[in-house]
Design a protein around this motif. Structure first.
Motif, PDB file in Angstrom:
ATOM      1  N   ALA A  17     -43.181  69.216  75.964  1.00 35.86           N
ATOM      2  CA  ALA A  17     -43.300  67.823  75.512  1.00 35.86           C
ATOM      3  C   ALA A  17     -42.243  67.513  74.455  1.00 35.86           C
ATOM      4  O   ALA A  17     -41.646  66.429  74.455  1.00 35.86           O
ATOM      5  CB  ALA A  17     -44.699  67.572  74.953  1.00 35.86           C
ATOM      6  N   LEU A  18     -41.989  68.461  73.566  1.00 35.38           N
ATOM      7  CA  LEU A  18     -40.962  68.266  72.546  1.00 35.38           C
ATOM      8  C   LEU A  18     -39.585  68.139  73.179  1.00 35.38           C
ATOM      9  O   LEU A  18     -38.797  67.249  72.812  1.00 35.38           O
ATOM     10  CB  LEU A  18     -40.986  69.449  71.567  1.00 35.38           C
ATOM     11  CG  LEU A  18     -39.895  69.455  70.492  1.00 35.38           C
ATOM     12  CD1 LEU A  18     -40.036  68.256  69.560  1.00 35.38           C
ATOM     13  CD2 LEU A  18     -39.950  70.766  69.697  1.00 35.38           C
ATOM     14  N   MET A  19     -39.283  68.995  74.138  1.00 34.91           N
ATOM     15  CA  MET A  19     -37.977  68.953  74.788  1.00 34.91           C
ATOM     16  C   MET A  19     -37.780  67.642  75.544  1.00 34.91           C
ATOM     17  O   MET A  19     -36.687  67.061  75.534  1.00 34.91           O
ATOM     18  CB  MET A  19     -37.833  70.142  75.729  1.00 34.91           C
ATOM     19  CG  MET A  19     -37.736  71.486  75.014  1.00 34.91           C
ATOM     20  SD  MET A  19     -36.173  71.665  74.143  1.00 34.91           S
ATOM     21  CE  MET A  19     -35.077  71.904  75.522  1.00 34.91           C
ATOM     22  N   ARG A  20     -38.813  67.174  76.209  1.00 36.19           N
ATOM     23  CA  ARG A  20     -38.706  65.894  76.915  1.00 36.19           C
ATOM     24  C   ARG A  20     -38.470  64.751  75.932  1.00 36.19           C
ATOM     25  O   ARG A  20     -37.702  63.828  76.204  1.00 36.19           O
ATOM     26  CB  ARG A  20     -39.970  65.655  77.740  1.00 36.19           C
ATOM     27  CG  ARG A  20     -39.988  66.459  79.040  1.00 36.19           C
ATOM     28  CD  ARG A  20     -41.259  66.271  79.822  1.00 36.19           C
ATOM     29  NE  ARG A  20     -41.087  66.723  81.207  1.00 36.19           N
ATOM     30  CZ  ARG A  20     -42.069  67.240  81.932  1.00 36.19           C
ATOM     31  NH1 ARG A  20     -43.297  67.375  81.423  1.00 36.19           N
ATOM     32  NH2 ARG A  20     -41.841  67.619  83.174  1.00 36.19           N
ATOM     33  N   ASP A  21     -39.114  64.822  74.787  1.00 39.08           N
ATOM     34  CA  ASP A  21     -38.942  63.778  73.790  1.00 39.08           C
ATOM     35  C   ASP A  21     -37.527  63.794  73.210  1.00 39.08           C
ATOM     36  O   ASP A  21     -36.911  62.742  73.013  1.00 39.08           O
ATOM     37  CB  ASP A  21     -39.968  63.977  72.673  1.00 39.08           C
ATOM     38  CG  ASP A  21     -40.203  62.726  71.862  1.00 39.08           C
ATOM     39  OD1 ASP A  21     -40.171  61.622  72.436  1.00 39.08           O
ATOM     40  OD2 ASP A  21     -40.411  62.842  70.641  1.00 39.08           O
ATOM     41  N   LEU A  22     -36.978  64.982  72.981  1.00 45.80           N
ATOM     42  CA  LEU A  22     -35.664  65.099  72.362  1.00 45.80           C
ATOM     43  C   LEU A  22     -34.523  64.745  73.316  1.00 45.80           C
ATOM     44  O   LEU A  22     -33.436  64.366  72.867  1.00 45.80           O
ATOM     45  CB  LEU A  22     -35.454  66.514  71.820  1.00 45.80           C
ATOM     46  CG  LEU A  22     -36.359  66.913  70.653  1.00 45.80           C
ATOM     47  CD1 LEU A  22     -36.118  68.373  70.277  1.00 45.80           C
ATOM     48  CD2 LEU A  22     -36.134  66.011  69.443  1.00 45.80           C
ATOM     49  N   THR A  23     -34.744  64.884  74.611  1.00 45.37           N
ATOM     50  CA  THR A  23     -33.701  64.544  75.578  1.00 45.37           C
ATOM     51  C   THR A  23     -33.850  63.133  76.129  1.00 45.37           C
ATOM     52  O   THR A  23     -33.041  62.701  76.955  1.00 45.37           O
ATOM     53  CB  THR A  23     -33.682  65.545  76.751  1.00 45.37           C
ATOM     54  OG1 THR A  23     -34.992  65.625  77.336  1.00 45.37           O
ATOM     55  CG2 THR A  23     -33.250  66.931  76.285  1.00 45.37           C
ATOM     56  N   ALA A  24     -34.865  62.401  75.680  1.00 48.21           N
ATOM     57  CA  ALA A  24     -35.036  61.011  76.105  1.00 48.21           C
ATOM     58  C   ALA A  24     -34.137  60.105  75.274  1.00 48.21           C
ATOM     59  O   ALA A  24     -33.889  60.370  74.092  1.00 48.21           O
ATOM     60  CB  ALA A  24     -36.501  60.588  75.942  1.00 48.21           C
ATOM     61  N   PRO A  25     -33.618  59.020  75.861  1.00 44.64           N
ATOM     62  CA  PRO A  25     -32.791  58.089  75.085  1.00 44.64           C
ATOM     63  C   PRO A  25     -33.599  57.491  73.945  1.00 44.64           C
ATOM     64  O   PRO A  25     -34.749  57.104  74.120  1.00 44.64           O
ATOM     65  CB  PRO A  25     -32.404  57.027  76.114  1.00 44.64           C
ATOM     66  CG  PRO A  25     -32.642  57.657  77.450  1.00 44.64           C
ATOM     67  CD  PRO A  25     -33.777  58.610  77.262  1.00 44.64           C
TER      68      PRO A  25
END
Length: 365
Positions: free
Chosen positions: A171-179
């Protein structure tokens, strides 16, 4: 595929970088788990090795240490236990000059450790025993991490290993790679580790995360394994979104694809640089070192071929030592070697101790 001809180095790094460093001088923030690593005292099965030497290992902290050794301001962010292994990790990474102020201590979870054999990880004899389930780093999540720390630099460096540690880490990785507004340029090393993805979701997740990054590092071998993509052009076709894509091609070298300069249209500029000949002591950590060398040259605004050469040189510094981290050459030394003409570059052969030698002492056939 046919290797592209190296273009003239008329453009600087295409990766969009915020001007200057962060408010506290940080250029790169690296997020990820580091573990205490136990290296065998001799070759053989883990069952037969009588003793181990303690060191540290972790893809993102390896990049942080290499960048700091090369003179950059770097912050490593992670979580470790309140145990002695956590103390050792923080002290060891900090000793490289890395800012470890963003590392959080978890009193309820241990620091991860692992043991490995001396053989190449690509051989059937290679063994790794991980003790990281439920580790402090696996509790990283959007709720437990300080985004002011994560977004403090010009570049945020991530890897696919973190996404495999837990649902919270993913979830953290998805948040950090989202615009999102204020996000620094995101560097993402795919680092496909099939053994970490027990549910088989790894390939899809890694492709998703890579598409959200600005700069992506991926090996031809792992792209073939994860996505059944063969050749650098096929990888770029599947990953058109990153502004910069670096495909590591083993002994053949590396190729970088860069979207057109601002306002110059979408066409890629493609640059390839052959690998160096290296007397390999151990291959572990070479990919992290390559990423650090490429990032270092990117931060300095160097052209594409020079960035790839600095990646190869930093990788050679790690390939010629037993552990995950080698001592990089001085910046002036690396610049000297990176500026060699094609014939001189092709005749270089680097062995153990080469980073301490004067330029004229580098061995040639």
């Amino acid at each position: 595929m046919t290797d592209p001809v190296e273009p003239a180095d008329t453009d600087t790094a295409a990766l969009p970088l915020p001007d200057g460093a962060g408010a506290d001088g940080v250029e790169v923030v690296c997020l990820g788990e580091s573990m205490v690593t136990f290296l065998p005292s001799r070759p053989g099965r883990l069952a037969d090795v009588p003793s181990f030497a303690r060191t540290i290992g972790g893809a993102e902290s390896n990049v942080a240490c290499a960048l700091a050794s090369a003179g950059h301001r770097v912050r490593w962010i992670s979580r470790v236990g309140t145990d002695g292994f956590g103390d050792h990790l923080v002290d060891a990474v900090g000793a490289y000059g890395v800012d470890v102020s963003g590392v959080r201590r978890d009193p309820g979870r241990p620091t991860g450790i692992y043991f490995r054999t001396a053989t190449d990880r690509d051989t059937a004899a290679h063994e790794v025993a991980y003790y990281r389930a439920g580790s402090a780093a696996s509790a990283m999540s959007p709720r437990t991490m300080a985004y002011d720390d994560l977004f403090a630099g010009r570049v945020l460096h991530l890897s696919g290993i973190t996404a495999a540690l837990s649902a919270d880490c993913l979830a953290l990785m998805r948040d950090l790679t989202a615009p999102r507004p204020g996000r620094p340029s995101v560097s993402f090393d795919v680092n496909h580790r099939p053994g970490l993805w027990r549910d088989g979701s790894g390939p899809d997740v890694l492709l998703e995360l890579a598409r959200g990054a600005d700069l992506v590092f991926v090996g031809e071998d792992e792209a073939a394994s994860a996505w059944d993509l063969h050749g650098a052009d096929a990888i770029r076709a599947a990953l058109p979104e990153p502004r910069t894509l670096v495909v590591k091609r083993g002994s053949a070298g590396a190729t970088v694809y860069e979207q057109g300069a601002r306002g110059a249209g979408p066409a890629d500029t493609v640059t390839s640089v052959p690998a160096l000949r290296v007397d390999v002591v151990a291959p572990v950590g070479a990919g992290d070192a390559f990423a650090a060398g490429f990032l270092s040259a990117t931060l300095r605004g160097l052209p594409a071929a020079a960035r790839l050469r600095h990646g190869h040189l930093m990788a050679a510094a790690t390939l010629t030592v037993a552990g995950d981290l080698g001592t990089p050459p001085s910046r002036s030394r690396a610049d000297h070697l990176a500026a060699l003409d094609a014939d001189a570059w092709g005749t270089l052969r680097l062995g153990p101790g080469w980073t301490a030698e004067a330029p004229e002492e580098v061995r040639t056939p």
